[in-house]
Scaffold this motif. Structure first.
Motif, PDB file in Angstrom:
ATOM      1  N   GLY A 155       0.802  -1.203   0.000  1.00 29.36           N
ATOM      2  CA  GLY A 155       0.000   0.000   0.000  1.00 29.36           C
ATOM      3  C   GLY A 155       0.838   1.257   0.000  1.00 29.36           C
ATOM      4  N   GLY A 156       0.201   2.351  -0.349  1.00 31.65           N
ATOM      5  CA  GLY A 156       0.854   3.647  -0.286  1.00 31.65           C
ATOM      6  C   GLY A 156       1.299   4.166  -1.634  1.00 31.65           C
ATOM      7  N   SER A 157       0.828   5.318  -1.996  1.00 30.28           N
ATOM      8  CA  SER A 157       1.238   5.920  -3.262  1.00 30.28           C
ATOM      9  C   SER A 157       2.125   7.135  -3.034  1.00 30.28           C
ATOM     10  CB  SER A 157       0.007   6.338  -4.076  1.00 30.28           C
ATOM     11  OG  SER A 157      -0.750   7.302  -3.369  1.00 30.28           O
ATOM     12  N   ARG A 158       2.485   7.396  -1.779  1.00 28.70           N
ATOM     13  CA  ARG A 158       3.380   8.502  -1.464  1.00 28.70           C
ATOM     14  C   ARG A 158       4.772   7.938  -1.250  1.00 28.70           C
ATOM     15  NH1 ARG A 158       1.159  13.477  -2.285  1.00 28.70           N
ATOM     16  NH2 ARG A 158       2.030  14.404  -0.400  1.00 28.70           N
ATOM     17  N   GLY A 159       5.622   8.068  -2.276  1.00 23.50           N
ATOM     18  CA  GLY A 159       6.954   7.474  -2.207  1.00 23.50           C
ATOM     19  C   GLY A 159       7.852   8.237  -1.263  1.00 23.50           C
ATOM     20  N   GLY A 160       7.898   7.846  -0.006  1.00 25.71           N
ATOM     21  CA  GLY A 160       8.562   8.615   1.026  1.00 25.71           C
ATOM     22  C   GLY A 160      10.027   8.894   0.782  1.00 25.71           C
ATOM     23  N   ASN A 161      10.793   7.938   0.238  1.00 24.05           N
ATOM     24  CA  ASN A 161      12.220   8.178   0.015  1.00 24.05           C
ATOM     25  C   ASN A 161      12.544   8.331  -1.464  1.00 24.05           C
ATOM     26  OD1 ASN A 161      11.771   5.398  -0.501  1.00 24.05           O
ATOM     27  ND2 ASN A 161      13.902   4.908  -0.054  1.00 24.05           N
ATOM     28  N   VAL A 162      11.541   8.582  -2.304  1.00 18.61           N
ATOM     29  CA  VAL A 162      11.780   8.886  -3.714  1.00 18.61           C
ATOM     30  C   VAL A 162      12.242  10.335  -3.835  1.00 18.61           C
ATOM     31  CG1 VAL A 162      10.705   9.159  -5.978  1.00 18.61           C
ATOM     32  CG2 VAL A 162      10.099   7.193  -4.548  1.00 18.61           C
ATOM     33  N   VAL A 163      13.378  10.551  -4.495  1.00 15.89           N
ATOM     34  CA  VAL A 163      13.882  11.910  -4.668  1.00 15.89           C
ATOM     35  C   VAL A 163      13.758  12.387  -6.114  1.00 15.89           C
ATOM     36  CG1 VAL A 163      15.451  11.747  -2.716  1.00 15.89           C
ATOM     37  CG2 VAL A 163      16.272  11.139  -4.991  1.00 15.89           C
ATOM     38  N   ARG A 164      13.499  11.476  -7.040  1.00 18.78           N
ATOM     39  CA  ARG A 164      13.328  11.876  -8.434  1.00 18.78           C
ATOM     40  C   ARG A 164      12.573  10.778  -9.176  1.00 18.78           C
ATOM     41  NH1 ARG A 164      16.237  16.080 -10.996  1.00 18.78           N
ATOM     42  NH2 ARG A 164      15.061  16.601 -12.863  1.00 18.78           N
ATOM     43  N   MET A 165      11.576  11.170  -9.959  1.00 21.12           N
ATOM     44  CA  MET A 165      10.810  10.219 -10.764  1.00 21.12           C
ATOM     45  C   MET A 165      11.317  10.211 -12.206  1.00 21.12           C
ATOM     46  SD  MET A 165       8.415   8.507  -9.144  1.00 21.12           S
ATOM     47  CE  MET A 165       7.326   8.072 -10.507  1.00 21.12           C
ATOM     48  N   HIS A 166      11.122   9.064 -12.879  1.00 23.94           N
ATOM     49  CA  HIS A 166      11.363   8.891 -14.312  1.00 23.94           C
ATOM     50  C   HIS A 166      12.831   9.090 -14.697  1.00 23.94           C
ATOM     51  CE1 HIS A 166       7.078   8.577 -14.662  1.00 23.94           C
ATOM     52  NE2 HIS A 166       6.919   9.788 -14.149  1.00 23.94           N
ATOM     53  N   VAL A 167      13.728   8.682 -13.819  1.00 27.58           N
ATOM     54  CA  VAL A 167      15.152   8.642 -14.137  1.00 27.58           C
ATOM     55  C   VAL A 167      15.630   7.208 -13.952  1.00 27.58           C
ATOM     56  CG1 VAL A 167      15.544  11.039 -13.496  1.00 27.58           C
ATOM     57  CG2 VAL A 167      15.815   9.249 -11.771  1.00 27.58           C
ATOM     58  N   PHE A 168      16.827   6.902 -14.486  1.00 29.60           N
ATOM     59  CA  PHE A 168      17.274   5.502 -14.434  1.00 29.60           C
ATOM     60  C   PHE A 168      18.799   5.442 -14.524  1.00 29.60           C
ATOM     61  CE2 PHE A 168      18.098   1.260 -16.253  1.00 29.60           C
ATOM     62  CZ  PHE A 168      17.381   0.487 -15.366  1.00 29.60           C
ATOM     63  N   GLY A 169      19.375   4.460 -13.815  1.00 29.80           N
ATOM     64  CA  GLY A 169      20.811   4.215 -13.882  1.00 29.80           C
ATOM     65  C   GLY A 169      21.659   5.356 -13.359  1.00 29.80           C
ATOM     66  N   ILE A 170      21.104   6.153 -12.445  1.00 32.14           N
ATOM     67  CA  ILE A 170      21.791   7.348 -11.970  1.00 32.14           C
ATOM     68  C   ILE A 170      23.005   6.984 -11.112  1.00 32.14           C
ATOM     69  CG2 ILE A 170      21.577   9.442 -10.590  1.00 32.14           C
ATOM     70  CD1 ILE A 170      20.043   9.616 -13.170  1.00 32.14           C
ATOM     71  N   SER A 171      24.140   7.589 -11.438  1.00 29.58           N
ATOM     72  CA  SER A 171      25.346   7.463 -10.627  1.00 29.58           C
ATOM     73  C   SER A 171      25.556   8.765  -9.878  1.00 29.58           C
ATOM     74  CB  SER A 171      26.563   7.160 -11.512  1.00 29.58           C
ATOM     75  OG  SER A 171      27.757   7.117 -10.746  1.00 29.58           O
ATOM     76  N   VAL A 172      25.666   8.681  -8.545  1.00 29.42           N
ATOM     77  CA  VAL A 172      25.813   9.872  -7.701  1.00 29.42           C
ATOM     78  C   VAL A 172      27.226   9.921  -7.136  1.00 29.42           C
ATOM     79  CG1 VAL A 172      24.987  11.089  -5.658  1.00 29.42           C
ATOM     80  CG2 VAL A 172      23.354   9.877  -7.131  1.00 29.42           C
ATOM     81  N   PHE A 173      27.797  11.111  -7.131  1.00 34.10           N
ATOM     82  CA  PHE A 173      29.179  11.317  -6.706  1.00 34.10           C
ATOM     83  C   PHE A 173      29.246  12.595  -5.875  1.00 34.10           C
ATOM     84  CE2 PHE A 173      33.161  13.632  -7.788  1.00 34.10           C
ATOM     85  CZ  PHE A 173      34.095  12.737  -7.290  1.00 34.10           C
ATOM     86  N   LYS A 174      29.900  12.540  -4.717  1.00 35.88           N
ATOM     87  CA  LYS A 174      30.117  13.743  -3.924  1.00 35.88           C
ATOM     88  C   LYS A 174      31.488  14.308  -4.272  1.00 35.88           C
ATOM     89  CE  LYS A 174      29.863  15.731   0.705  1.00 35.88           C
ATOM     90  NZ  LYS A 174      29.657  15.491   2.144  1.00 35.88           N
ATOM     91  N   ASP A 175      31.495  15.512  -4.793  1.00 34.52           N
ATOM     92  CA  ASP A 175      32.710  16.128  -5.316  1.00 34.52           C
ATOM     93  C   ASP A 175      33.503  16.785  -4.182  1.00 34.52           C
ATOM     94  OD1 ASP A 175      34.664  17.376  -6.716  1.00 34.52           O
ATOM     95  OD2 ASP A 175      33.340  18.581  -7.976  1.00 34.52           O
ATOM     96  N   PRO A 176      34.656  16.234  -3.809  1.00 35.48           N
ATOM     97  CA  PRO A 176      35.429  16.820  -2.697  1.00 35.48           C
ATOM     98  C   PRO A 176      36.112  18.126  -3.078  1.00 35.48           C
ATOM     99  CG  PRO A 176      36.646  15.010  -3.694  1.00 35.48           C
ATOM    100  CD  PRO A 176      35.297  15.029  -4.359  1.00 35.48           C
ATOM    101  N   HIS A 177      36.164  18.440  -4.378  1.00 33.38           N
ATOM    102  CA  HIS A 177      36.838  19.655  -4.822  1.00 33.38           C
ATOM    103  C   HIS A 177      35.877  20.828  -5.021  1.00 33.38           C
ATOM    104  CE1 HIS A 177      40.343  17.132  -5.455  1.00 33.38           C
ATOM    105  NE2 HIS A 177      39.645  16.354  -6.253  1.00 33.38           N
TER     106      HIS A 177
END
Length: 313
Positions: free
Chosen positions: A142-164
């Motif tokens: 149940g539930g249609s409110r995606g609580g930890n969804v941060v972006r819809m309709h994207v795929f294969g996303i690679s996230v990187f924190k830039d130290p510079h």
């Protein structure tokens, strides 16, 4: 039946090429005949290590909007200065309406989700982002409110924190499919536009902006690997190559020192056989070289006999 297998792809050096691996009196050793010199080694034996498997998964699809994680395509960032220090972004299909048994990023709704952890083992999925995802009947619960969804309709996303990065509003950077294909009919048989992808940035990894589409000759339906190449002072991405005959891996670079100007996709790895598929590779620096964890896909595999392995030599 199809299957995924993970194999480690390691850059190997011989006796005369150990210098790049030396960092603070540490040496990297690889199981390779060229790296072991019998005349220089005393009391050294090459043996297969003992591996134990924890059968309890660290991560499950346990939210109503996580219809199917598939491979998950996670990006994990560890920063001991952050609270909590471990952050993860991962993909999930939030519906599989076209073919319920085989989800496709070309036809089914996908999402980028977020989780965090104190130790990298126990993960918490925040429930305060409140993206409205599809109708409840398409979910595992149940539930249609995606609580930890941060972006819809994207795929294969690679996230990187830039130290510079000095601009805190752009410290998190991402690369992947930003727009799924668009169809002109409800049965999703006639495609109007292809998938497209590119980059986006964020201050906290939750709210993303500056979406930039890059017209690259690559496959967007994969797990991309974004990293900073210190030697060349560029951002780099390992992704699926443009070759139509063999499923290759390709390298794409940015302009020097900028998170922009991603250009020509250079094929850097090609499978030995046409029916093999190099699906993705996650790349990370190690003592002056780069290592990768390669995901392969075999669409022609059969059931295995006891003791057989899907890992290809």
């Amino acid at each position: 039946m199809s299957s995924f297998s993970l194999v480690a792809s390691l850059a190997v050096c011989g006796w005369g090429y150990r210098l790049p691996f030396v960092t603070k009196d540490k040496y990297a050793a690889f199981d390779d005949a060229l790296a072991i010199d019998a005349d220089q080694s005393v009391g050294v034996e090459v043996a297969i290590g003992q591996v134990s498997v924890n059968e309890s998964p660290l991560f499950n699809a346990d939210r109503g909007w996580e219809f199917r994680l598939e491979a998950g395509y996670p990006s994990v960032v560890y920063d001991p200065a952050d609270t909590p220090p471990f952050k993860m972004w991962y993909n999930s299909f939030v519906s599989c309406m076209w073919r319920p048994q085989i989800c496709s990023p070309d036809r089914d709704a996908t999402a980028l989700l977020y989780a965090h952890s104190e130790d990298g083992i126990l993960w918490n999925k925040p429930s305060n982002f409140h993206f409205t995802v599809l109708k409840e009947e398409h979910h595992i619960g149940g539930g249609s409110r995606g609580g930890n969804v941060v972006r819809m309709h994207v795929f294969g996303i690679s996230v990187f924190k830039d130290p510079h990065e000095t601009n805190k509003s752009r410290q998190f950077k991402a690369f992947g499919m930003l727009q799924q294909p668009v169809f002109e009919d409800a049965d999703q048989l006639h495609q109007l536009t292809n998938a497209s992808g590119g980059t986006m940035v964020s201050a906290d990894g939750i709210t993303w902006s500056e979406d930039t589409i890059w017209p690259l000759n690559i496959r967007w339906d994969t797990h991309h690997s974004l990293f900073w190449d210190e030697a060349r002072q560029t951002f780099a991405v390992i992704t699926r190559g443009p070759s139509p005959n063999r499923r290759t891996l390709a390298l794409v670079r940015s302009e020097p020192g900028k998170f922009s100007g991603f250009g020509f996709a250079e094929v850097v790895a090609t499978p030995q056989r046409p029916d093999d598929q190099m699906h993705s590779a996650q790349v990370f620096p190690y003592y002056g070289i780069y290592l990768s964890i390669l995901t392969t896909y075999d669409a022609n595999c059969t059931e295995l006999a006891p003791g057989q392995s899907r890992v290809m030599p």
